[in-house]
Design an enzyme around this catalytic site. Sequence first.
Site, PDB file in Angstrom:
ATOM      1  N   ARG A  23       0.815  -1.213   0.000  1.00 26.92           N
ATOM      2  CA  ARG A  23       0.000   0.000   0.000  1.00 26.92           C
ATOM      3  C   ARG A  23       0.852   1.268   0.000  1.00 26.92           C
ATOM      4  O   ARG A  23       0.393   2.335  -0.370  1.00 26.92           O
ATOM      5  CB  ARG A  23      -0.912   0.043   1.228  1.00 26.92           C
ATOM      6  CG  ARG A  23      -1.887  -1.113   1.316  1.00 26.92           C
ATOM      7  CD  ARG A  23      -2.551  -1.148   2.659  1.00 26.92           C
ATOM      8  NE  ARG A  23      -1.528  -1.392   3.686  1.00 26.92           N
ATOM      9  CZ  ARG A  23      -1.724  -1.226   4.984  1.00 26.92           C
ATOM     10  NH1 ARG A  23      -2.877  -0.807   5.439  1.00 26.92           N
ATOM     11  NH2 ARG A  23      -0.751  -1.485   5.843  1.00 26.92           N
ATOM     12  N   GLU A  28       7.473   7.742  11.160  1.00 30.41           N
ATOM     13  CA  GLU A  28       7.402   8.769  12.200  1.00 30.41           C
ATOM     14  C   GLU A  28       8.495   9.774  11.872  1.00 30.41           C
ATOM     15  O   GLU A  28       9.673   9.460  11.971  1.00 30.41           O
ATOM     16  CB  GLU A  28       7.647   8.114  13.558  1.00 30.41           C
ATOM     17  CG  GLU A  28       7.486   9.039  14.730  1.00 30.41           C
ATOM     18  CD  GLU A  28       7.691   8.292  16.041  1.00 30.41           C
ATOM     19  OE1 GLU A  28       8.865   8.141  16.445  1.00 30.41           O
ATOM     20  OE2 GLU A  28       6.687   7.847  16.634  1.00 30.41           O
ATOM     21  N   GLN A  46       5.864  26.049  14.208  1.00 30.68           N
ATOM     22  CA  GLN A  46       5.242  26.350  12.917  1.00 30.68           C
ATOM     23  C   GLN A  46       5.728  25.345  11.883  1.00 30.68           C
ATOM     24  O   GLN A  46       6.903  24.994  11.864  1.00 30.68           O
ATOM     25  CB  GLN A  46       5.626  27.771  12.496  1.00 30.68           C
ATOM     26  CG  GLN A  46       5.096  28.212  11.161  1.00 30.68           C
ATOM     27  CD  GLN A  46       5.465  29.663  10.874  1.00 30.68           C
ATOM     28  OE1 GLN A  46       5.245  30.544  11.695  1.00 30.68           O
ATOM     29  NE2 GLN A  46       6.021  29.927   9.704  1.00 30.68           N
ATOM     30  N   ASP A  47       4.821  24.891  11.014  1.00 30.47           N
ATOM     31  CA  ASP A  47       5.174  24.048   9.873  1.00 30.47           C
ATOM     32  C   ASP A  47       4.980  24.848   8.596  1.00 30.47           C
ATOM     33  O   ASP A  47       3.989  25.586   8.462  1.00 30.47           O
ATOM     34  CB  ASP A  47       4.288  22.804   9.797  1.00 30.47           C
ATOM     35  CG  ASP A  47       4.714  21.695  10.741  1.00 30.47           C
ATOM     36  OD1 ASP A  47       5.647  21.901  11.535  1.00 30.47           O
ATOM     37  OD2 ASP A  47       4.115  20.613  10.673  1.00 30.47           O
ATOM     38  N   ARG A  59      16.013  28.472  -3.991  1.00 30.57           N
ATOM     39  CA  ARG A  59      15.429  29.349  -2.969  1.00 30.57           C
ATOM     40  C   ARG A  59      16.455  29.453  -1.837  1.00 30.57           C
ATOM     41  O   ARG A  59      16.963  28.465  -1.361  1.00 30.57           O
ATOM     42  CB  ARG A  59      14.117  28.785  -2.448  1.00 30.57           C
ATOM     43  CG  ARG A  59      13.036  28.700  -3.522  1.00 30.57           C
ATOM     44  CD  ARG A  59      11.743  28.180  -2.911  1.00 30.57           C
ATOM     45  NE  ARG A  59      10.743  27.886  -3.902  1.00 30.57           N
ATOM     46  CZ  ARG A  59       9.663  28.629  -4.129  1.00 30.57           C
ATOM     47  NH1 ARG A  59       9.471  29.734  -3.442  1.00 30.57           N
ATOM     48  NH2 ARG A  59       8.787  28.268  -5.033  1.00 30.57           N
ATOM     49  N   HIS A  62      18.244  31.716   3.192  1.00 30.21           N
ATOM     50  CA  HIS A  62      17.395  32.489   4.101  1.00 30.21           C
ATOM     51  C   HIS A  62      17.677  32.188   5.569  1.00 30.21           C
ATOM     52  O   HIS A  62      18.141  31.100   5.911  1.00 30.21           O
ATOM     53  CB  HIS A  62      15.916  32.165   3.833  1.00 30.21           C
ATOM     54  CG  HIS A  62      15.496  32.418   2.429  1.00 30.21           C
ATOM     55  ND1 HIS A  62      14.523  31.678   1.806  1.00 30.21           N
ATOM     56  CD2 HIS A  62      15.922  33.325   1.510  1.00 30.21           C
ATOM     57  CE1 HIS A  62      14.348  32.124   0.574  1.00 30.21           C
ATOM     58  NE2 HIS A  62      15.196  33.121   0.367  1.00 30.21           N
ATOM     59  N   LYS A  72      15.322  24.698  12.046  1.00 30.46           N
ATOM     60  CA  LYS A  72      14.412  24.042  11.100  1.00 30.46           C
ATOM     61  C   LYS A  72      14.679  22.548  11.053  1.00 30.46           C
ATOM     62  O   LYS A  72      15.818  22.116  11.201  1.00 30.46           O
ATOM     63  CB  LYS A  72      14.600  24.619   9.695  1.00 30.46           C
ATOM     64  CG  LYS A  72      14.270  26.095   9.580  1.00 30.46           C
ATOM     65  CD  LYS A  72      14.554  26.625   8.190  1.00 30.46           C
ATOM     66  CE  LYS A  72      14.250  28.111   8.100  1.00 30.46           C
ATOM     67  NZ  LYS A  72      14.591  28.649   6.771  1.00 30.46           N
ATOM     68  N   TYR A 132       8.824  21.762   6.241  1.00 34.02           N
ATOM     69  CA  TYR A 132       9.757  21.939   7.351  1.00 34.02           C
ATOM     70  C   TYR A 132       9.095  22.576   8.563  1.00 34.02           C
ATOM     71  O   TYR A 132       8.171  23.351   8.462  1.00 34.02           O
ATOM     72  CB  TYR A 132      10.991  22.739   6.931  1.00 34.02           C
ATOM     73  CG  TYR A 132      10.745  24.090   6.320  1.00 34.02           C
ATOM     74  CD1 TYR A 132      10.905  25.250   7.073  1.00 34.02           C
ATOM     75  CD2 TYR A 132      10.381  24.217   4.984  1.00 34.02           C
ATOM     76  CE1 TYR A 132      10.718  26.494   6.510  1.00 34.02           C
ATOM     77  CE2 TYR A 132      10.183  25.463   4.414  1.00 34.02           C
ATOM     78  CZ  TYR A 132      10.340  26.599   5.182  1.00 34.02           C
ATOM     79  OH  TYR A 132      10.142  27.831   4.619  1.00 34.02           O
ATOM     80  N   ASP A 143      13.533  38.876   8.905  1.00 33.54           N
ATOM     81  CA  ASP A 143      13.801  38.099   7.693  1.00 33.54           C
ATOM     82  C   ASP A 143      15.100  38.560   7.055  1.00 33.54           C
ATOM     83  O   ASP A 143      15.329  39.767   6.901  1.00 33.54           O
ATOM     84  CB  ASP A 143      12.626  38.290   6.727  1.00 33.54           C
ATOM     85  CG  ASP A 143      12.662  37.348   5.552  1.00 33.54           C
ATOM     86  OD1 ASP A 143      13.120  36.206   5.716  1.00 33.54           O
ATOM     87  OD2 ASP A 143      12.211  37.760   4.467  1.00 33.54           O
ATOM     88  N   ASP A 169      16.184  37.122  -3.534  1.00 34.35           N
ATOM     89  CA  ASP A 169      17.354  36.243  -3.451  1.00 34.35           C
ATOM     90  C   ASP A 169      18.493  36.728  -4.350  1.00 34.35           C
ATOM     91  O   ASP A 169      19.658  36.631  -3.989  1.00 34.35           O
ATOM     92  CB  ASP A 169      16.973  34.808  -3.801  1.00 34.35           C
ATOM     93  CG  ASP A 169      16.109  34.157  -2.733  1.00 34.35           C
ATOM     94  OD1 ASP A 169      15.963  34.733  -1.637  1.00 34.35           O
ATOM     95  OD2 ASP A 169      15.562  33.068  -2.996  1.00 34.35           O
TER      96      ASP A 169
END
Length: 188
Positions: A23, A28, A46-47, A59, A62, A72, A132, A143, A169
Amino acid sequence: MKIEKLEISGLFLITPRRFGDDRGFFAETWSRRILADAGITTDFVQDNHSLSVKPGTVRGLHFQSPPHAQAKLVRCGRGRLFDVAVDLRRGSPTYGKWAGVELSAENGLQLYIPAGFGHGFVTREPDTEIVYKCSDYYAPECDGGLRWNDPDIAVDWGISEASGISDKDAKAPLLADFDSPFTWEGAA
């Protein structure tokens, strides 16, 4: 779950155990207890989930500066990407050095990146998704970033030409012009 220290202090490669059958599989991908046993006690709040349509999309690099610096835990939900972390901790013996790992939906690997690192990635397949966890909420006033192709950092992205570089960027500062807000604390 297997947890390995990488060559730059603070970075960890995490291999979740997969249980599969005809399947698909179950894995985890995060356990506070297992990571704490390995010395990773980050509290994630936060996700984030990002899709890049074209291969070769870059990208990064950062980060969020203090007081909202972010650790992260990064994985690839679909496709394949090369994930990069750059040490930005003043006083670190590896300041300005980078480490990279190929993350894919197939290999299930994850990269733990502590606060004090720049983070970026390049996609290797169409419709690649990166997922992440972050240890602090997004704070636009904190930022920041460094130029993805900075010659002093010299990340080997494994591409001849990047696509999809944002203006932010492309115009990010170089390491030579960067006054790091992060300090190395001699962490393992």
